[in-house]
Design a protein around this motif. Sequence first.
Motif, PDB file in Angstrom:
ATOM      1  N   ARG A 100       0.657  -0.949  -0.481  1.00 11.29           N
ATOM      2  CA  ARG A 100      -0.313   0.119   0.211  1.00 11.29           C
ATOM      3  C   ARG A 100       1.031   1.098  -0.174  1.00 11.29           C
ATOM      4  N   ALA A 101       1.834   0.909   1.151  1.00 11.90           N
ATOM      5  CA  ALA A 101       3.127   2.026   1.064  1.00 11.90           C
ATOM      6  C   ALA A 101       3.570   2.582  -0.445  1.00 11.90           C
ATOM      7  N   LEU A 102       3.967   1.477  -1.134  1.00  9.99           N
ATOM      8  CA  LEU A 102       4.753   2.419  -2.617  1.00  9.99           C
ATOM      9  C   LEU A 102       3.729   2.479  -3.638  1.00  9.99           C
ATOM     10  N   GLN A 103       2.168   1.183  -3.317  1.00  7.62           N
ATOM     11  CA  GLN A 103       1.267   2.750  -4.704  1.00  7.62           C
ATOM     12  C   GLN A 103       1.597   3.388  -4.315  1.00  7.62           C
ATOM     13  N   ARG A 104       0.929   4.420  -2.494  1.00  4.25           N
ATOM     14  CA  ARG A 104       0.574   5.553  -2.696  1.00  4.25           C
ATOM     15  C   ARG A 104       1.980   6.562  -2.802  1.00  4.25           C
ATOM     16  N   LYS A 105       3.159   5.798  -3.137  1.00  2.00           N
ATOM     17  CA  LYS A 105       4.527   7.047  -3.557  1.00  2.00           C
ATOM     18  C   LYS A 105       3.719   6.890  -5.145  1.00  2.00           C
ATOM     19  N   THR A 106       3.629   5.529  -6.051  1.00  2.00           N
ATOM     20  CA  THR A 106       3.558   5.544  -6.867  1.00  2.00           C
ATOM     21  C   THR A 106       2.758   6.768  -7.817  1.00  2.00           C
ATOM     22  N   LEU A 107       1.559   6.653  -7.122  1.00  2.00           N
ATOM     23  CA  LEU A 107      -0.078   7.299  -6.647  1.00  2.00           C
ATOM     24  C   LEU A 107       0.465   8.533  -6.533  1.00  2.00           C
ATOM     25  N   GLN A 108       0.934   9.145  -5.862  1.00  2.00           N
ATOM     26  CA  GLN A 108       1.437  10.276  -5.250  1.00  2.00           C
ATOM     27  C   GLN A 108      -0.053  11.107  -5.374  1.00  2.00           C
ATOM     28  N   ASP A 109      -0.534  11.566  -6.971  1.00  2.00           N
ATOM     29  CA  ASP A 109      -0.914  12.171  -7.529  1.00  2.00           C
ATOM     30  C   ASP A 109      -2.281  11.937  -7.883  1.00  2.00           C
ATOM     31  N   CYS A 110      -3.069  10.953  -7.587  1.00  2.00           N
ATOM     32  CA  CYS A 110      -4.063   9.820  -7.344  1.00  2.00           C
ATOM     33  C   CYS A 110      -5.310  10.441  -5.908  1.00  2.00           C
ATOM     34  N   GLU A 111      -6.272  10.218  -5.906  1.00  2.00           N
ATOM     35  CA  GLU A 111      -7.061  10.478  -4.824  1.00  2.00           C
ATOM     36  C   GLU A 111      -7.406   9.091  -5.104  1.00  2.00           C
ATOM     37  N   LEU A 112      -6.677   7.825  -4.134  1.00  2.00           N
ATOM     38  CA  LEU A 112      -6.709   6.567  -4.190  1.00  2.00           C
ATOM     39  C   LEU A 112      -7.264   5.830  -2.687  1.00  2.00           C
ATOM     40  N   ILE A 113      -8.250   5.009  -2.689  1.00  2.15           N
ATOM     41  CA  ILE A 113      -9.252   4.506  -1.718  1.00  2.15           C
ATOM     42  C   ILE A 113      -8.778   2.889  -1.858  1.00  2.15           C
ATOM     43  N   HIS A 114      -7.723   2.749  -0.627  1.00  2.00           N
ATOM     44  CA  HIS A 114      -7.376   1.322  -0.256  1.00  2.00           C
ATOM     45  C   HIS A 114      -8.328   0.522   0.280  1.00  2.00           C
ATOM     46  N   LYS A 115      -8.841  -0.938   0.298  1.00  4.13           N
ATOM     47  CA  LYS A 115      -9.214  -1.874   0.885  1.00  4.13           C
ATOM     48  C   LYS A 115      -9.116  -2.675   0.436  1.00  4.13           C
ATOM     49  N   ASN A 116      -9.329  -3.551   1.781  1.00  2.00           N
ATOM     50  CA  ASN A 116      -8.422  -4.580   2.461  1.00  2.00           C
ATOM     51  C   ASN A 116      -8.627  -5.894   1.487  1.00  2.00           C
ATOM     52  N   SER A 117     -10.324  -6.066   1.328  1.00  2.00           N
ATOM     53  CA  SER A 117     -10.977  -7.214  -0.213  1.00  2.00           C
ATOM     54  C   SER A 117     -11.882  -7.194  -0.335  1.00  2.00           C
ATOM     55  N   LEU A 118     -11.903  -8.357  -1.379  1.00  2.00           N
ATOM     56  CA  LEU A 118     -13.188  -7.555  -1.514  1.00  2.00           C
ATOM     57  C   LEU A 118     -14.691  -8.024  -0.564  1.00  2.00           C
ATOM     58  N   GLN A 119     -14.557  -8.772   0.164  1.00  2.00           N
ATOM     59  CA  GLN A 119     -15.431  -8.858   1.487  1.00  2.00           C
ATOM     60  C   GLN A 119     -15.850  -7.327   1.677  1.00  2.00           C
ATOM     61  N   ASP A 120     -15.248  -6.352   1.813  1.00  2.00           N
ATOM     62  CA  ASP A 120     -14.875  -4.896   2.105  1.00  2.00           C
ATOM     63  C   ASP A 120     -15.407  -3.605   1.070  1.00  2.00           C
ATOM     64  N   CYS A 121     -15.956  -4.165   0.385  1.00  2.00           N
ATOM     65  CA  CYS A 121     -16.114  -3.705  -0.828  1.00  2.00           C
ATOM     66  C   CYS A 121     -18.100  -3.714  -1.304  1.00  2.00           C
ATOM     67  N   GLU A 122     -18.257  -2.128  -1.706  1.00  2.00           N
ATOM     68  CA  GLU A 122     -19.994  -2.412  -1.887  1.00  2.00           C
ATOM     69  C   GLU A 122     -19.432  -1.952  -2.922  1.00  2.00           C
ATOM     70  N   PHE A 123     -19.779  -1.647  -4.360  1.00  2.05           N
ATOM     71  CA  PHE A 123     -19.339  -1.951  -5.896  1.00  2.05           C
ATOM     72  C   PHE A 123     -20.916  -1.427  -6.407  1.00  2.05           C
ATOM     73  N   SER A 124     -21.357  -0.333  -7.061  1.00  2.01           N
ATOM     74  CA  SER A 124     -22.220  -0.308  -7.603  1.00  2.01           C
ATOM     75  C   SER A 124     -22.375  -0.451  -9.313  1.00  2.01           C
ATOM     76  N   ASN A 125     -21.709   0.433  -9.209  1.00  2.00           N
ATOM     77  CA  ASN A 125     -21.436  -0.206 -11.160  1.00  2.00           C
ATOM     78  C   ASN A 125     -19.895   0.506 -11.059  1.00  2.00           C
ATOM     79  N   ALA A 126     -18.995  -1.570 -11.531  1.00  3.13           N
ATOM     80  CA  ALA A 126     -17.251  -1.100 -11.000  1.00  3.13           C
ATOM     81  C   ALA A 126     -16.827  -1.497 -12.774  1.00  3.13           C
ATOM     82  N   TYR A 127     -15.675  -1.444 -13.150  1.00  2.00           N
ATOM     83  CA  TYR A 127     -14.656  -1.474 -14.250  1.00  2.00           C
ATOM     84  C   TYR A 127     -13.623  -2.062 -13.076  1.00  2.00           C
TER      85      TYR A 127
END
Length: 316
Positions: free
Chosen positions: A101-128
């Motif tokens: 996650r830390a590496l990803q935040r560094k690589t994508l520092q200009d992006c509004e990034l939301i991390h999730k631990n697993s699919l079990q933590d997610c509720e997506f209505s319309n996803a790609y």
Amino acid sequence: MKLSEFFRLWVENYYQNIALIGKKGDFFTAVSVGNLFGTLLAKHFLTLIDKKILTPPLQVIEIGANEGYLSRDFLSALMEFRPEIFKDLEFFIIEPYEKLRALQRKTLQDCELIHKNSLQDCEFSNAYIFCNELFDSFSCELINGKTMAFVDDDFKLYFAPSDEKIQKECEELGLKIGELSQELNLFFKQLDKACKSFVLSGFDYGVLKPDKLSLRIYQKHEVFDPFKLDLKKFFGKSDLTYNVNFTHLLKLIKDYNFKLLAFEKQSQALSKFDFEEVLNHTKNKNIQSYENFLSQAKRLFFGFDDKFHFFEFQKI
């Protein structure tokens, strides 16, 4: 211990300690070639929108992002080709390991990034959702007839009779020898529950009709047979992988009533992702970038064998 349990422990140790990919790591992926791969995927994503297969607003999710380079290249291409799309997107990475996650935040520092631990933590209505070489990291059983692999206290592999549930699933798949991933079953269950609707675009290597055991280890770009090694020396320090059983994948798509949009060789798919348009656009802006893309294209289209596939399916 079942091979699948041993596999899961191995992968967790490997990725918790940050698995390096590319020249300095144990193996290459299409992402390692350069930014053309993510650029072509972004163009394909825009085509799905233009064809109304996807309709914004959308949640865009990468699973198995490692350092985050594919997401970076994908988002950079969207900014280049259609920056106005960002007002209709939320961007997520599903990542259980904090070091990654830390590496990803560094690589994508200009992006509004939301991390999730697993699919079990997610509720997506319309996803790609997109992923590259994800399923080959899922734990698996090694099947040989009516036996399956286990690992003893000395880290030695051996075969013993498999249980009735495993045997039944193998019979349904026509699998006599090869790998069986029940973690893939779990992924589909979680995916269906987490998303009201989605399109998933994935790349992985595998076969439709397994006829041998393909479990192998990659360390510094060398391939090793796990049956001929002292596994203690490799455990969690190198990549453990196998050929995905695409018959299993396609059966799950059908079982969940998802719509199969594509299943073809990776090189064939990439060549259709507006490749010529990307080249022409780049040539008109920067000849050096154009020549770089040409060099990357040779590796992407001819440097990966026929086991590498693109698959895409949808829940409506």
